[in-house]
Write an enzyme that holds these catalytic residues in place. Structure first.
Site, PDB file in Angstrom:
ATOM      1  CG  ASP A 111     -15.049   0.629  -5.833  1.00 16.01           C
ATOM      2  OD1 ASP A 111     -14.214   0.186  -6.031  1.00 16.01           O
ATOM      3  OD2 ASP A 111     -16.042   0.530  -5.260  1.00 16.01           O
ATOM      4  CD  GLN A 170     -25.528  -7.509 -11.745  1.00  9.52           C
ATOM      5  OE1 GLN A 170     -25.437  -7.837 -12.913  1.00  9.52           O
ATOM      6  NE2 GLN A 170     -26.264  -8.053 -10.782  1.00  9.52           N
ATOM      7  N   GLY A 171     -23.313  -2.558 -14.153  1.00 11.56           N
ATOM      8  CA  GLY A 171     -22.374  -1.961 -15.591  1.00 11.56           C
ATOM      9  C   GLY A 171     -22.366  -0.783 -15.506  1.00 11.56           C
ATOM     10  CG  ASP A 172     -25.180   2.045 -14.653  1.00 12.29           C
ATOM     11  OD1 ASP A 172     -24.720   2.640 -15.940  1.00 12.29           O
ATOM     12  OD2 ASP A 172     -26.314   1.159 -13.976  1.00 12.29           O
ATOM     13  CB  SER A 173     -18.780  -0.007 -11.065  1.00 12.93           C
ATOM     14  OG  SER A 173     -19.568  -0.631  -9.617  1.00 12.93           O
ATOM     15  CG  HIS A 178     -15.889  -2.765  -7.939  1.00 16.53           C
ATOM     16  ND1 HIS A 178     -15.914  -1.600  -6.988  1.00 16.53           N
ATOM     17  CD2 HIS A 178     -16.424  -3.233  -8.723  1.00 16.53           C
ATOM     18  CE1 HIS A 178     -17.803  -1.795  -7.988  1.00 16.53           C
ATOM     19  NE2 HIS A 178     -17.817  -2.589  -8.766  1.00 16.53           N
TER      20      HIS A 178
HETATM   21  C1  4AZ Z   1     -22.441  -2.759 -10.681  1.00 14.47           C
HETATM   22  O1  4AZ Z   1     -22.522  -4.090  -9.694  1.00 14.47           O
HETATM   23  C2  4AZ Z   1     -23.642  -2.131  -9.234  1.00 14.47           C
HETATM   24  N1  4AZ Z   1     -26.999  -0.232  -7.122  1.00 14.47           N
HETATM   25  C3  4AZ Z   1     -23.812  -0.177 -10.047  1.00 14.47           C
HETATM   26  C4  4AZ Z   1     -24.512  -0.304  -8.766  1.00 14.47           C
HETATM   27  C5  4AZ Z   1     -25.273  -0.946  -8.140  1.00 14.47           C
HETATM   28  C6  4AZ Z   1     -25.203  -1.852  -7.582  1.00 14.47           C
HETATM   29  C7  4AZ Z   1     -24.276  -2.334  -8.415  1.00 14.47           C
HETATM   30  C8  4AZ Z   1     -25.705   0.419  -7.449  1.00 14.47           C
HETATM   31  O2  4AZ Z   1     -22.191  -2.517 -11.569  1.00 14.47           O
END
Ligand code: 4AZ
Length: 263
Positions: A125, A215-218, A79
């Site tokens: 993913d 968000q941003g850790d993805s 993603h």
């Molecule tokens: C993200 O958008 C995201 N709490 C990463 C991890 C989580 C939610 C969103 C899990 O990068």
């Protein structure tokens, strides 16, 4: 696309539509930790985790994490790569701070996105980037397809990233890390229903919340026993009780990743 959306690949945060119903099934925490950065983690460095890569745009603005698994190969989330091209992406190693200018910047010569990937809640993913130039950092080992026992419920995992330190909050300038226990398939299914594809995903977090990726850790790593075993993928919000983080179950994809690493 807005700067905020572009900067964080925010689409992975899924609206908590059934939050009230599912929360009733979760026992109340005896104490709720105050939300802190990754959420609930501590600062660290790329010296401590040299395989930890920033995935950035051409301006070196970070929007996802990645894990170096060979000198020229980086594992991240599919993603994270939607809409990206080999011209639009950079991989930055050895840079602990988002506002740093140190470390090594590599261009990308190939982007492999799992061919079945459609959306985070359907699994698959995973993506592998091929770098145009080698990273001078020690790669992380990753799990083999036979290592499925690593996800046994309650196993301690480590997550890493520059993501937001609360749901809807600001990114962390310094790399952060936290430890979170794996959650059983049954429990995660109880949280997320059919959106939890247990062949492709694993959940990690405390039942009381308080510690999570955001968000941003993805795209960044979930480590078990020092090996890459998961990829930060999605969740309903961040660090909420009853809604653990959802990670790509890398044992399912390790042979596909190896094919890309060798290719
Ligand atoms: C993200 O958008 C995201 N709490 C990463 C991890 C989580 C939610 C969103 C899990 O990068």
């Amino acid at each position: 696309m807005s700067g905020l959306t572009r900067a964080r690949k925010a689409a992975a945060v899924v609206a908590a539509t059934a939050a009230a119903a599912a929360t009733a099934l979760i026992s109340a925490p005896s104490a709720v930790a105050a939300p802190q950065p990754i959420v609930g983690g501590t600062t660290t460095t790329t010296s401590a985790y040299p395989f930890m890569m920033q995935i950035t745009d051409a301006s070196q603005d970070q929007f996802c994490g990645g894990t170096l698994v060979s000198p020229t190969k980086v594992v991240t989330a599919a993603h994270c790569m939607v809409g990206e091209t080999t011209s639009s992406v950079r991989v930055v190693g050895g840079r602990t701070y988002l506002n740093g200018t140190n470390g090594t910047v590599a261009r990308v010569s190939r982007i492999w996105i799992h061919p079945d990937y459609t959306r985070v809640t359907r699994g698959d993913d995973v993506a592998v980037l091929t770098l145009s130039t080698s990273m001078p950092y020690t790669p992380a080992p990753y799990v083999s397809s036979s290592d499925t026992s690593v996800y046994a419920a309650g196993t301690t995992t480590r997550v890493l990233g520059w993501g937001t330190t609360s749901s809807g909050g600001s990114s962390s300038n310094q790399l952060r890390t936290a430890t979170v226990p794996t959650v059983s398939d049954a429990s995660c299914r109880g949280s997320y229903g059919s959106r939890y594809v247990q062949s492709d995903m694993v959940c990690a977090g405390y039942s009381s919340g308080g510690v999570d990726t955001c968000q941003g850790d993805s795209g960044g790593p979930l480590l078990i026993g020092g090996r890459l075993a998961g990829i930060t993928s999605w969740g309903d919000g961040c660090a909420a009780a009853g809604y653990p983080g959802v990670y790509t179950r890398l044992t399912t994809f390790s042979d596909a990743v190896t094919a890309q690493v060798r290719g």
